[in-house]
Design an enzyme around this catalytic site. Structure first.
Site, short mmCIF file in Angstrom:
data_model
loop_
_atom_site.label_atom_id
_atom_site.label_comp_id
_atom_site.label_asym_id
_atom_site.label_seq_id
_atom_site.Cartn_x
_atom_site.Cartn_y
_atom_site.Cartn_z
N ARG A 224 0.80 -1.07 0.10
CA ARG A 224 0.09 0.08 0.00
C ARG A 224 0.89 1.12 -0.16
O ARG A 224 1.99 1.29 0.65
CB ARG A 224 -0.94 0.04 1.17
CG ARG A 224 -1.97 -0.85 1.35
CD ARG A 224 -3.10 -0.43 0.32
NE ARG A 224 -4.08 -1.21 0.19
CZ ARG A 224 -4.31 -2.36 -0.73
NH1 ARG A 224 -3.54 -2.78 -1.45
NH2 ARG A 224 -5.41 -3.30 -0.48
N GLU A 253 -3.61 7.45 -4.77
CA GLU A 253 -3.91 7.03 -6.31
C GLU A 253 -5.17 7.45 -6.75
O GLU A 253 -5.97 7.67 -5.87
CB GLU A 253 -4.04 5.43 -6.25
CG GLU A 253 -2.77 4.81 -5.77
CD GLU A 253 -2.84 3.15 -5.42
OE1 GLU A 253 -4.05 2.64 -5.76
OE2 GLU A 253 -1.75 2.59 -4.98
N HIS A 271 -0.93 0.17 -9.71
CA HIS A 271 -1.83 -0.77 -8.73
C HIS A 271 -2.33 -1.97 -9.53
O HIS A 271 -3.58 -2.15 -9.60
CB HIS A 271 -2.82 -0.06 -7.94
CG HIS A 271 -3.27 -0.67 -6.74
ND1 HIS A 271 -3.67 -0.01 -5.65
CD2 HIS A 271 -3.14 -1.93 -6.39
CE1 HIS A 271 -4.09 -0.88 -4.57
NE2 HIS A 271 -3.73 -2.22 -5.14
P1 NAP Z 1 -0.87 -11.43 4.98
O1 NAP Z 1 -0.89 -12.80 4.38
O2 NAP Z 1 -1.74 -11.17 6.05
O3 NAP Z 1 0.63 -11.01 5.20
C1 NAP Z 1 0.60 -9.57 5.80
C2 NAP Z 1 2.13 -9.71 6.61
O4 NAP Z 1 2.54 -8.65 7.39
C3 NAP Z 1 2.16 -11.07 7.86
O5 NAP Z 1 3.38 -11.60 7.59
C4 NAP Z 1 2.18 -10.03 9.18
O6 NAP Z 1 2.68 -10.72 9.78
C5 NAP Z 1 2.71 -8.99 8.71
N1 NAP Z 1 2.17 -7.68 9.52
C6 NAP Z 1 1.14 -7.20 9.78
N2 NAP Z 1 1.27 -6.08 10.14
C7 NAP Z 1 2.33 -5.82 10.55
C8 NAP Z 1 2.97 -4.73 11.32
N3 NAP Z 1 2.36 -3.74 12.01
N4 NAP Z 1 4.40 -4.67 11.29
C9 NAP Z 1 5.09 -5.72 10.61
N5 NAP Z 1 4.42 -6.74 10.01
C10 NAP Z 1 3.18 -7.05 9.81
O7 NAP Z 1 -1.42 -10.64 3.65
P2 NAP Z 1 -1.00 -11.06 2.25
O8 NAP Z 1 -1.92 -11.61 1.59
O9 NAP Z 1 0.51 -11.25 2.10
O10 NAP Z 1 -1.05 -9.46 1.53
C11 NAP Z 1 -0.43 -8.44 1.93
C12 NAP Z 1 -0.78 -7.00 1.59
O11 NAP Z 1 -0.40 -6.99 0.13
C13 NAP Z 1 -2.35 -6.78 1.60
O12 NAP Z 1 -2.85 -6.52 2.96
C14 NAP Z 1 -2.42 -5.44 0.54
O13 NAP Z 1 -2.32 -4.41 1.43
C15 NAP Z 1 -1.23 -5.77 -0.40
N6 NAP Z 1 -1.65 -6.34 -1.65
C16 NAP Z 1 -1.47 -5.45 -2.81
C17 NAP Z 1 -1.84 -5.78 -3.96
C18 NAP Z 1 -1.67 -4.87 -5.20
O14 NAP Z 1 -2.57 -5.00 -6.27
N7 NAP Z 1 -0.60 -4.01 -5.28
C19 NAP Z 1 -2.45 -7.11 -4.11
C20 NAP Z 1 -2.85 -7.66 -3.25
C21 NAP Z 1 -2.55 -7.35 -1.98
P3 NAP Z 1 2.49 -10.51 11.44
O15 NAP Z 1 1.33 -10.62 11.65
O16 NAP Z 1 3.34 -11.77 12.20
O17 NAP Z 1 3.21 -9.22 11.85
C1 8YV Z 2 -6.67 -4.88 -6.19
C2 8YV Z 2 -5.51 -5.02 -3.75
O1 8YV Z 2 -6.09 -4.01 -6.83
O2 8YV Z 2 -6.08 -7.05 -3.11
C3 8YV Z 2 -5.74 -6.05 -2.68
O3 8YV Z 2 -5.44 -5.76 -1.73
O4 8YV Z 2 -5.03 -4.04 -3.59
C4 8YV Z 2 -5.62 -5.39 -5.38
O5 8YV Z 2 -5.57 -7.03 -5.70
C5 8YV Z 2 -7.97 -4.10 -5.34
O6 8YV Z 2 -8.50 -4.97 -4.40
C6 8YV Z 2 -8.91 -4.05 -6.45
O7 8YV Z 2 -9.54 -3.14 -6.39
#
Ligand code: NAP
Ligand code: 8YV
Length: 306
Positions: A224, A253, A271
């Site tokens: 993010r 964004e 994104h």
């Molecule tokens: P996840 O499995 O919940 O992983 C998040 C990780 O962050 C966990 O290892 C958690 O471990 C750690 N964490 C949470 N809060 C923290 C903090 N305050 N300090 C340090 N570590 C922390 O989630 P995911 O499925 O991998 O997704 C991660 C993120 O990617 C989403 O929340 C989203 O914002 C982003 N994302 C972006 C896109 C895109 O289109 N660019 C798409 C999908 C997801 P602990 O709880 O042990 O700290």
């Molecule tokens: C998408 C995301 O772009 O899963 C998330 O957290 O940021 C992305 O997969 C979004 O959710 C679609 O609006």
């Protein structure tokens, strides 16, 4: 009579069509007329669902997020109003990890600038500037969850040395845990941001972390925009305090600061990490299954723990 469902943010056409087939789907513009009858709201990963919005829908029971990140939803307010929240974990992990590795390679090898170099007919005057090696380099991952781990597995194919920082170590993982983000940044050649957004991670990548990453270090962010202090990042790039950045997400964004554009050492994407046909279909399926489960009194498939 079909149940009223409110689409609060942009969704794929196919999901909108599937929801409309089964439910009385309304756009946000209709809200005044249907506010008392809406039981389900569908939103996406970028949208904001405030306490006030939740309170304005007295019949609301479910917020279904099209995305894994739900930092835009006031989950505490939802719980207090008895509203469940679902998201789409797992189905997008591979795509996001793939794009993360793509950004890492594109940033370190300056692939976008190299293409411009050819297109601007500069090759005839000599070769492109040398870039930085990825294989064998140190990869620091901030947030070793589903996506962080998928990136680490891919990075092993490049024989990268991998370490991570999360709030706690996970003893089931083979990678080194570093209990302090600044130390991780100092150690890293590439710092990969994979934590959720929200208050707890807001601005964590600040001037101190960027200077710890150092003039040879590169920042990659697929999580993010809120996690990175964008002004500090621009300042660090201006002063060559870091070597480059690969960014899929931004603070405001779809506005991307001009200062992050047109730089050889910064690669930016809009994104789009989960935006493949295959994954968007799976995310849509999961949203639909959660909504159907709620209306048929079945357990939610992928609820957020509140
Ligand atoms: P996840 O499995 O919940 O992983 C998040 C990780 O962050 C966990 O290892 C958690 O471990 C750690 N964490 C949470 N809060 C923290 C903090 N305050 N300090 C340090 N570590 C922390 O989630 P995911 O499925 O991998 O997704 C991660 C993120 O990617 C989403 O929340 C989203 O914002 C982003 N994302 C972006 C896109 C895109 O289109 N660019 C798409 C999908 C997801 P602990 O709880 O042990 O700290
Ligand atoms: C998408 C995301 O772009 O899963 C998330 O957290 O940021 C992305 O997969 C979004 O959710 C679609 O609006």
């Amino acid at each position: 009579m079909k149940q009223k469902v409110l689409k609060q943010a942009s969704l794929p056409d196919a999901l909108t069509a599937a929801l409309s087939e089964r439910y009385d789907l309304h756009e946000l513009a209709d809200i005044a007329a249907i506010a008392d009858e809406v039981t389900v709201v569908i939103t996406n990963g970028e949208a904001v669902v405030t306490r006030e919005f939740i309170a304005s829908l007295p019949a609301l029971k479910l917020i279904a997020v099209f995305g894994v990140g739900y930092d835009g939803v006031d989950v505490v307010a939802a719980r207090e109003h008895g509203v469940a929240v679902t998201h789409t974990p797992g189905v997008l992990t591979d795509d996001v990890a793939d794009l993360a590795i793509g950004l890492l390679l594109a940033t370190s090898r300056q692939i976008v600038a190299a293409q411009k170099f050819i297109e601007q007919e500069k090759w005839r005057d000599g070769g492109f500037q040398w870039t930085r090696k990825v294989s064998g380099a140190r990869l620091g991952i901030f947030g070793m969850g589903r996506i962080g781990q998928a990136i680490a597995r891919r990075a092993e194919g490049f024989e990268m040395d991998i370490a991570y920082h999360s709030r706690r170590p996970d003893s089931s993982l083979p990678w080194r845990f570093i209990d302090d983000l600044r130390t991780l940044a100092e150690w890293s050649d590439f710092l990969m941001i994979c934590v959720p957004g929200g208050a707890q991670t807001q601005g964590k990548i600040d001037q101190a972390i960027l200077s710890a990453l150092g003039p040879q270090g590169m920042l990659i962010n697929i999580s993010r925009g809120s996690v990175v202090d964008e002004a500090a990042l621009i300042d660090a790039l201006d002063k060559a305090a870091i070597a480059g950045a690969g960014l899929d997400v931004f603070a405001a964004e779809p506005n991307v600061p001009a200062a992050l554009q047109q730089r050889d050492n910064v690669v930016i994407t809009p994104h789009m990490a989960s935006a493949t046909w295959e994954t968007r279909r799976e995310m849509s399926r999961l949203v639909l299954e959660n909504v159907n489960a709620w209306f048929s009194g079945q357990p939610l498939i992928t609820p957020v723990s509140q």
